[in-house]
Design a protein around this motif. Structure first.
Motif, PDB file in Angstrom:
ATOM      1  N   PRO A  82       0.815  -1.230   0.000  1.00 58.85           N
ATOM      2  CA  PRO A  82       0.000   0.000   0.000  1.00 58.85           C
ATOM      3  C   PRO A  82       0.842   1.272   0.000  1.00 58.85           C
ATOM      4  O   PRO A  82       0.486   2.260  -0.661  1.00 58.85           O
ATOM      5  N   PHE A  83       1.965   1.253   0.694  1.00 59.87           N
ATOM      6  CA  PHE A  83       2.823   2.434   0.739  1.00 59.87           C
ATOM      7  C   PHE A  83       3.573   2.614  -0.577  1.00 59.87           C
ATOM      8  O   PHE A  83       3.795   3.742  -1.033  1.00 59.87           O
ATOM      9  N   LEU A  84       3.968   1.510  -1.200  1.00 64.58           N
ATOM     10  CA  LEU A  84       4.610   1.590  -2.508  1.00 64.58           C
ATOM     11  C   LEU A  84       3.644   2.173  -3.535  1.00 64.58           C
ATOM     12  O   LEU A  84       4.039   2.977  -4.387  1.00 64.58           O
ATOM     13  N   ASP A  85       2.388   1.776  -3.440  1.00 65.40           N
ATOM     14  CA  ASP A  85       1.377   2.279  -4.375  1.00 65.40           C
ATOM     15  C   ASP A  85       1.175   3.784  -4.202  1.00 65.40           C
ATOM     16  O   ASP A  85       1.018   4.513  -5.184  1.00 65.40           O
ATOM     17  N   ILE A  86       1.168   4.240  -2.959  1.00 68.49           N
ATOM     18  CA  ILE A  86       1.007   5.674  -2.698  1.00 68.49           C
ATOM     19  C   ILE A  86       2.186   6.458  -3.266  1.00 68.49           C
ATOM     20  O   ILE A  86       2.016   7.501  -3.910  1.00 68.49           O
ATOM     21  N   ALA A  87       3.396   5.952  -3.029  1.00 63.28           N
ATOM     22  CA  ALA A  87       4.595   6.626  -3.538  1.00 63.28           C
ATOM     23  C   ALA A  87       4.566   6.682  -5.057  1.00 63.28           C
ATOM     24  O   ALA A  87       4.895   7.713  -5.666  1.00 63.28           O
ATOM     25  N   GLU A  88       4.173   5.572  -5.695  1.00 61.03           N
ATOM     26  CA  GLU A  88       4.114   5.529  -7.156  1.00 61.03           C
ATOM     27  C   GLU A  88       3.059   6.489  -7.689  1.00 61.03           C
ATOM     28  O   GLU A  88       3.313   7.254  -8.633  1.00 61.03           O
ATOM     29  N   GLU A  89       1.875   6.464  -7.085  1.00 61.18           N
ATOM     30  CA  GLU A  89       0.787   7.323  -7.550  1.00 61.18           C
ATOM     31  C   GLU A  89       1.175   8.794  -7.446  1.00 61.18           C
ATOM     32  O   GLU A  89       0.905   9.584  -8.356  1.00 61.18           O
ATOM     33  N   ASN A  90       1.799   9.161  -6.340  1.00 59.47           N
ATOM     34  CA  ASN A  90       2.196  10.559  -6.162  1.00 59.47           C
ATOM     35  C   ASN A  90       3.270  10.952  -7.174  1.00 59.47           C
ATOM     36  O   ASN A  90       3.231  12.048  -7.737  1.00 59.47           O
ATOM     37  N   PHE A  91       4.240  10.064  -7.402  1.00 62.54           N
ATOM     38  CA  PHE A  91       5.314  10.376  -8.334  1.00 62.54           C
ATOM     39  C   PHE A  91       4.768  10.577  -9.742  1.00 62.54           C
ATOM     40  O   PHE A  91       5.159  11.520 -10.443  1.00 62.54           O
ATOM     41  N   LEU A  92       3.861   9.714 -10.142  1.00 59.74           N
ATOM     42  CA  LEU A  92       3.336   9.779 -11.505  1.00 59.74           C
ATOM     43  C   LEU A  92       2.250  10.836 -11.665  1.00 59.74           C
ATOM     44  O   LEU A  92       1.802  11.097 -12.787  1.00 59.74           O
ATOM     45  N   SER A  93       1.841  11.456 -10.562  1.00 61.92           N
ATOM     46  CA  SER A  93       0.848  12.529 -10.671  1.00 61.92           C
ATOM     47  C   SER A  93       1.390  13.703 -11.475  1.00 61.92           C
ATOM     48  O   SER A  93       0.620  14.532 -11.967  1.00 61.92           O
ATOM     49  N   ALA A  94       2.723  13.762 -11.627  1.00 56.29           N
ATOM     50  CA  ALA A  94       3.322  14.814 -12.445  1.00 56.29           C
ATOM     51  C   ALA A  94       2.818  14.737 -13.887  1.00 56.29           C
ATOM     52  O   ALA A  94       2.826  15.733 -14.611  1.00 56.29           O
TER      53      ALA A  94
END
Length: 216
Positions: A82-94
């Motif tokens: 779940p934390f990896l998914d949050i980090a990925e989602e935030n990074f790709l929000s760019a």
């Protein structure tokens, strides 16, 4: 989690950075303030910090991939995912924001949030168990990036990371399951360190000392 998408984004933005120099300008503008908080070489200080910052961004997909693989091998991927998914989602929000992606400065806060999120997971785990989950010390690297980012903005990211981890570990049933409690109780520290030590090469790429000790 698809770290290749993150790597592709970083590679694409690096090409734009070579044309715009946005990250270079950010560092040039902040260099005097940064000198007060960290020790930089007398010569080529801006260049040294630029290389460090670019490596810090590059480190994100490698770090997330290593954490995913290590957690799978240890049988706790469902707790980490779940934390990896949050980090990925935030990074790709760019990719979805209205702000144009034209320099690495836009990805710096994304990288900072990813590293701070995992650092906070470690802190919360330390509170619960008396030992760290991930035997990796990114603290001083995060402090350097914090000093490059706008102070108030970096503080906001810290608060978001802290609250995200705290709320998830309080509210998600998975962190109260018997299997997670068993892992906390029965974890073999030396084996966990052995698993993580396979990714010790990350330190040479980033220039950051990663500590693998039995106390972790």
């Amino acid at each position: 989690m698809d770290v290749q998408v993150i790597r592709h984004l970083i590679g694409r933005v690096k090409e734009l950075e070579a044309q715009s120099g946005h990250l270079q300008k950010l560092i040039d503008d902040q260099i005097e303030q940064i000198h007060h908080s960290i020790e930089l070489p007398e010569e080529n200080a801006c260049e040294t910090l630029l290389i460090f910052t670019m490596d810090y961004i590059d480190h994100v997909p490698d770090f997330l991939e290593a954490l995913a693989e290590a957690s799978r091998e240890a049988g706790i991927h469902s707790f980490i995912a779940p934390f990896l998914d949050i980090a990925e989602e935030n990074f790709l929000s760019a990719l979805t924001q209205d702000q144009p992606v034209n320099g690495l400065d836009l990805l710096l806060d994304k990288a900072y949030f990813a590293h701070r999120l995992i650092e906070e997971v470690n802190d919360q785990y330390l509170i619960k168990t008396g030992s760290t989950l991930i035997p990796m010390n990114m603290t001083w690297a995060n402090l350097i990036i914090h000093s490059i980012l706008d102070e108030s903005f970096a503080n906001e990211l810290d608060v978001i990371a802290d609250k995200t981890v705290d709320q998830m570990m309080r509210s998600q049933a998975i962190y109260h399951q018997e299997r997670f409690m068993e892992f906390i109780h029965d974890r073999n520290s030396e084996e966990w360190i052995r698993i993580w030590s396979r990714w010790n090469c990350l330190s040479s790429n980033l220039g950051i000392e990663l500590k693998f000790t039995s106390a972790a």
